[in-house]
Design a protein around this motif. Structure first.
Motif, PDB file in Angstrom:
ATOM      1  N   ASP A 224      -8.267  -4.200   1.279  1.00 36.39           N
ATOM      2  CA  ASP A 224      -7.216  -4.967   1.968  1.00 36.39           C
ATOM      3  C   ASP A 224      -6.408  -5.762   0.942  1.00 36.39           C
ATOM      4  OD1 ASP A 224      -7.986  -4.053   4.456  1.00 36.39           O
ATOM      5  OD2 ASP A 224      -9.193  -5.832   4.928  1.00 36.39           O
ATOM      6  N   LEU A 225      -7.097  -6.348  -0.034  1.00 38.00           N
ATOM      7  CA  LEU A 225      -6.442  -7.108  -1.084  1.00 38.00           C
ATOM      8  C   LEU A 225      -5.534  -6.211  -1.918  1.00 38.00           C
ATOM      9  CD1 LEU A 225      -6.279  -9.859  -2.615  1.00 38.00           C
ATOM     10  CD2 LEU A 225      -8.178  -9.025  -4.025  1.00 38.00           C
ATOM     11  N   VAL A 226      -5.999  -5.017  -2.227  1.00 39.46           N
ATOM     12  CA  VAL A 226      -5.205  -4.065  -3.004  1.00 39.46           C
ATOM     13  C   VAL A 226      -3.900  -3.719  -2.280  1.00 39.46           C
ATOM     14  CG1 VAL A 226      -5.145  -1.672  -3.836  1.00 39.46           C
ATOM     15  CG2 VAL A 226      -7.160  -3.095  -4.257  1.00 39.46           C
ATOM     16  N   GLU A 227      -4.003  -3.501  -0.970  1.00 38.85           N
ATOM     17  CA  GLU A 227      -2.809  -3.167  -0.198  1.00 38.85           C
ATOM     18  C   GLU A 227      -1.816  -4.333  -0.145  1.00 38.85           C
ATOM     19  OE1 GLU A 227      -2.675  -0.847   3.358  1.00 38.85           O
ATOM     20  OE2 GLU A 227      -4.840  -0.483   3.271  1.00 38.85           O
ATOM     21  N   ALA A 228      -2.317  -5.553  -0.181  1.00 43.97           N
ATOM     22  CA  ALA A 228      -1.465  -6.723   0.021  1.00 43.97           C
ATOM     23  C   ALA A 228      -0.920  -7.304  -1.277  1.00 43.97           C
ATOM     24  CB  ALA A 228      -2.235  -7.805   0.776  1.00 43.97           C
ATOM     25  N   THR A 229      -1.510  -6.948  -2.421  1.00 46.42           N
ATOM     26  CA  THR A 229      -1.119  -7.545  -3.701  1.00 46.42           C
ATOM     27  C   THR A 229      -1.028  -6.458  -4.766  1.00 46.42           C
ATOM     28  OG1 THR A 229      -3.373  -7.950  -4.506  1.00 46.42           O
ATOM     29  CG2 THR A 229      -2.419  -9.610  -3.028  1.00 46.42           C
ATOM     30  N   ASP A 230      -0.848  -6.870  -6.014  1.00 45.25           N
ATOM     31  CA  ASP A 230      -0.828  -5.927  -7.140  1.00 45.25           C
ATOM     32  C   ASP A 230      -2.215  -5.744  -7.751  1.00 45.25           C
ATOM     33  OD1 ASP A 230       1.846  -5.381  -6.913  1.00 45.25           O
ATOM     34  OD2 ASP A 230       2.472  -6.939  -8.339  1.00 45.25           O
ATOM     35  N   THR A 231      -3.233  -6.209  -7.052  1.00 45.41           N
ATOM     36  CA  THR A 231      -4.610  -6.022  -7.522  1.00 45.41           C
ATOM     37  C   THR A 231      -4.942  -4.533  -7.565  1.00 45.41           C
ATOM     38  OG1 THR A 231      -5.290  -8.135  -6.579  1.00 45.41           O
ATOM     39  CG2 THR A 231      -7.035  -6.547  -7.050  1.00 45.41           C
ATOM     40  N   LEU A 232      -5.670  -4.128  -8.589  1.00 43.50           N
ATOM     41  CA  LEU A 232      -6.158  -2.755  -8.713  1.00 43.50           C
ATOM     42  C   LEU A 232      -7.636  -2.717  -8.347  1.00 43.50           C
ATOM     43  CD1 LEU A 232      -4.465  -1.994 -12.132  1.00 43.50           C
ATOM     44  CD2 LEU A 232      -3.749  -1.083  -9.916  1.00 43.50           C
ATOM     45  N   PHE A 233      -8.080  -1.597  -7.836  1.00 48.02           N
ATOM     46  CA  PHE A 233      -9.490  -1.453  -7.449  1.00 48.02           C
ATOM     47  C   PHE A 233     -10.115  -0.342  -8.263  1.00 48.02           C
ATOM     48  CE2 PHE A 233     -12.700   0.696  -4.703  1.00 48.02           C
ATOM     49  CZ  PHE A 233     -13.632  -0.323  -4.667  1.00 48.02           C
ATOM     50  N   PHE A 234     -11.302  -0.595  -8.795  1.00 48.07           N
ATOM     51  CA  PHE A 234     -12.064   0.432  -9.495  1.00 48.07           C
ATOM     52  C   PHE A 234     -13.277   0.783  -8.639  1.00 48.07           C
ATOM     53  CE2 PHE A 234     -15.449   1.789 -12.452  1.00 48.07           C
ATOM     54  CZ  PHE A 234     -14.818   2.911 -12.993  1.00 48.07           C
ATOM     55  N   GLY A 235     -13.319   2.027  -8.183  1.00 51.68           N
ATOM     56  CA  GLY A 235     -14.421   2.441  -7.320  1.00 51.68           C
ATOM     57  C   GLY A 235     -14.286   3.892  -6.914  1.00 51.68           C
ATOM     58  N   ILE A 236     -14.978   4.237  -5.843  1.00 51.30           N
ATOM     59  CA  ILE A 236     -15.023   5.622  -5.357  1.00 51.30           C
ATOM     60  C   ILE A 236     -13.844   5.871  -4.419  1.00 51.30           C
ATOM     61  CG2 ILE A 236     -16.386   7.281  -4.039  1.00 51.30           C
ATOM     62  CD1 ILE A 236     -17.478   6.634  -6.815  1.00 51.30           C
ATOM     63  N   PHE A 237     -13.122   6.967  -4.655  1.00 50.59           N
ATOM     64  CA  PHE A 237     -11.931   7.268  -3.868  1.00 50.59           C
ATOM     65  C   PHE A 237     -12.256   7.469  -2.386  1.00 50.59           C
ATOM     66  CE2 PHE A 237     -10.459   8.989  -8.096  1.00 50.59           C
ATOM     67  CZ  PHE A 237      -9.584   7.946  -8.356  1.00 50.59           C
ATOM     68  N   ALA A 238     -13.442   7.980  -2.088  1.00 50.11           N
ATOM     69  CA  ALA A 238     -13.800   8.226  -0.687  1.00 50.11           C
ATOM     70  C   ALA A 238     -13.847   6.938   0.122  1.00 50.11           C
ATOM     71  CB  ALA A 238     -15.145   8.958  -0.602  1.00 50.11           C
ATOM     72  N   CYS A 239     -14.042   5.800  -0.536  1.00 52.58           N
ATOM     73  CA  CYS A 239     -14.041   4.513   0.175  1.00 52.58           C
ATOM     74  C   CYS A 239     -12.672   4.220   0.776  1.00 52.58           C
ATOM     75  CB  CYS A 239     -14.433   3.381  -0.767  1.00 52.58           C
ATOM     76  SG  CYS A 239     -16.120   3.469  -1.383  1.00 52.58           S
ATOM     77  N   ALA A 240     -11.630   4.777   0.151  1.00 59.12           N
ATOM     78  CA  ALA A 240     -10.252   4.529   0.599  1.00 59.12           C
ATOM     79  C   ALA A 240      -9.636   5.800   1.176  1.00 59.12           C
ATOM     80  CB  ALA A 240      -9.413   4.012  -0.560  1.00 59.12           C
ATOM     81  N   ARG A 241     -10.479   6.704   1.673  1.00 58.68           N
ATOM     82  CA  ARG A 241     -10.003   8.021   2.119  1.00 58.68           C
ATOM     83  C   ARG A 241      -8.849   7.905   3.111  1.00 58.68           C
ATOM     84  NH1 ARG A 241     -14.562  10.012   4.569  1.00 58.68           N
ATOM     85  NH2 ARG A 241     -15.397  10.675   2.552  1.00 58.68           N
ATOM     86  N   ALA A 242      -9.025   7.088   4.147  1.00 59.52           N
ATOM     87  CA  ALA A 242      -7.990   6.977   5.181  1.00 59.52           C
ATOM     88  C   ALA A 242      -6.729   6.336   4.616  1.00 59.52           C
ATOM     89  CB  ALA A 242      -8.509   6.169   6.364  1.00 59.52           C
ATOM     90  N   ARG A 243      -6.877   5.343   3.745  1.00 60.35           N
ATOM     91  CA  ARG A 243      -5.721   4.651   3.168  1.00 60.35           C
ATOM     92  C   ARG A 243      -4.957   5.568   2.214  1.00 60.35           C
ATOM     93  NH1 ARG A 243      -7.331  -1.460   3.262  1.00 60.35           N
ATOM     94  NH2 ARG A 243      -9.417  -1.398   4.167  1.00 60.35           N
ATOM     95  N   ILE A 244      -5.696   6.387   1.458  1.00 60.11           N
ATOM     96  CA  ILE A 244      -5.044   7.342   0.560  1.00 60.11           C
ATOM     97  C   ILE A 244      -4.320   8.407   1.375  1.00 60.11           C
ATOM     98  CG2 ILE A 244      -5.461   9.138  -1.159  1.00 60.11           C
ATOM     99  CD1 ILE A 244      -7.775   7.410  -2.220  1.00 60.11           C
ATOM    100  N   GLY A 245      -4.993   8.878   2.427  1.00 61.75           N
ATOM    101  CA  GLY A 245      -4.366   9.880   3.287  1.00 61.75           C
ATOM    102  C   GLY A 245      -3.099   9.388   3.952  1.00 61.75           C
ATOM    103  N   ALA A 246      -3.061   8.095   4.253  1.00 63.30           N
ATOM    104  CA  ALA A 246      -1.879   7.508   4.894  1.00 63.30           C
ATOM    105  C   ALA A 246      -0.808   7.113   3.884  1.00 63.30           C
ATOM    106  CB  ALA A 246      -2.284   6.285   5.709  1.00 63.30           C
ATOM    107  N   GLY A 247      -1.100   7.279   2.582  1.00 66.31           N
ATOM    108  CA  GLY A 247      -0.122   6.963   1.550  1.00 66.31           C
ATOM    109  C   GLY A 247      -0.024   5.496   1.215  1.00 66.31           C
ATOM    110  N   ARG A 248      -0.987   4.683   1.651  1.00 68.28           N
ATOM    111  CA  ARG A 248      -0.925   3.243   1.396  1.00 68.28           C
ATOM    112  C   ARG A 248      -1.554   2.878   0.054  1.00 68.28           C
ATOM    113  NH1 ARG A 248      -3.240   3.076   6.570  1.00 68.28           N
ATOM    114  NH2 ARG A 248      -5.003   1.846   5.795  1.00 68.28           N
ATOM    115  N   ILE A 249      -2.467   3.711  -0.418  1.00 66.79           N
ATOM    116  CA  ILE A 249      -3.145   3.500  -1.690  1.00 66.79           C
ATOM    117  C   ILE A 249      -3.097   4.814  -2.465  1.00 66.79           C
ATOM    118  CG2 ILE A 249      -5.437   3.187  -2.732  1.00 66.79           C
ATOM    119  CD1 ILE A 249      -6.010   0.988  -0.811  1.00 66.79           C
TER     120      ILE A 249
END
Length: 299
Positions: free
Chosen positions: A232-257
């Motif tokens: 949620d923080l990544v979507e709202a700010t310029d913060t970057l996240f280091f982790g597993i892409f599957a955690c953000a599967r829906a957000r990546i699919g929607a083009g938000r991350i």
């Protein structure tokens, strides 16, 4: 005391006739009579007054029949409970999830259990690998999905083969770094970097691949086990996240991350495994979770 003798007395109490009770039990009248007599001999009291066609329970018979009725019912419920437990429809399931498994599985698994196993009592515990292993040893959870690299093997633990998931850096769509042709560690460190606590092995690999400044103690500025909150923080700010892409599967699919590739680009993987106590019998409820994990913990 034979359970069948109790069943026969209950049937006689309900039908008040040896003939009708024998027919309901698919017995002959002499066989039913012998069964009641055997129960009377075992208890040492008369249970039935036999007066021609009329059969009346004595005071002892009424007491025993009432207790026997409850016993017969409980035995039926016991068998039914075992059958439901075997079918994964009844019982309790206590699952431990590390941060990444929790982010990927919690909502889908609870939805699955509510839809397909509504009578099973499910509890999910979240925490670090050390806390979840301690919970296993305390038997407060039945099985855990954790980061395999942070898990210390031990004789009392059964560790299943690891599943690999691709990981790396992510940022919001439109992040300033996405306009750059090449992103190195120096550019990356201009922005906050969020992640979960990382294993020593992963920290070593980051240093080997990207240099000393990539060590989590220098690179990661926001550390939390709450991956959905970090995303949620990544979507709202310029913060970057280091982790597993599957955690953000829906957000990546929607083009938000989107993925942020840092040079030199190296494919990074997380390794996750199920762990339980060795030599402990596995319940059908645990098998339900194990099957769900295999089917759903993936890219």
């Amino acid at each position: 005391m034979h359970l069948n003798h109790l069943r026969h007395l209950v049937a006689l109490a309900e039908h008040q006739s040896f003939r009708k009770a024998a027919e309901a039990l698919f017995l002959t009248q002499p066989a039913l009579s012998r069964s009641i007599q055997a129960l009377e001999q075992e208890l040492g009291v008369k249970l039935v007054d036999r007066d021609g066609k009329r059969n009346t329970l004595t005071a002892y018979g009424a007491l025993v029949a009432e207790r026997a009725k409850r016993i017969v019912f409980e035995v039926k419920e016991l068998k039914r409970g075992v059958e439901l437990l075997q079918a994964g429809q009844l019982g309790t399931l206590n699952v431990g999830l590390g941060p990444t498994p929790a982010a990927i599985l919690t909502s889908p698994f609870l939805t699955h259990m509510a839809s397909h196993h509504p009578r099973m009592q499910v509890k999910i515990a979240r925490g670090s690998v050390d806390l979840l292993v301690q919970a296993l040893r305390n038997e407060s959870i039945d099985i855990a999905a954790v980061d395999r690299r942070a898990l210390v093997p031990a004789d009392d633990l059964a560790i299943e083969p690891a599943i690999r998931l691709r990981g790396g850096f992510m940022g919001r769509s439109g992040h300033p770094l996405t306009t750059r042709a090449s992103i190195d560690l120096t550019a990356l460190r201009q922005f906050p970097v969020a992640s979960t606590p990382l294993s020593d092995e992963l920290a070593r690999r980051l240093v080997e691949q990207l240099g000393p400044d990539a060590h989590p103690s220098r690179l990661v500025t926001l550390n939390s086990e709450d991956i959905p909150g970090l995303l949620d923080l990544v979507e709202a700010t310029d913060t970057l996240f280091f982790g597993i892409f599957a955690c953000a599967r829906a957000r990546i699919g929607a083009g938000r991350i989107c993925e942020v590739q840092v040079q030199p680009h190296v494919e990074r993987f997380g390794e996750y495994a199920l762990v339980s106590l060795a030599r402990r019998s596995t319940s059908p409820a645990v098998e339900v979770f194990r099957g769900f994990f295999r089917d759903n913990f993936r890219e």
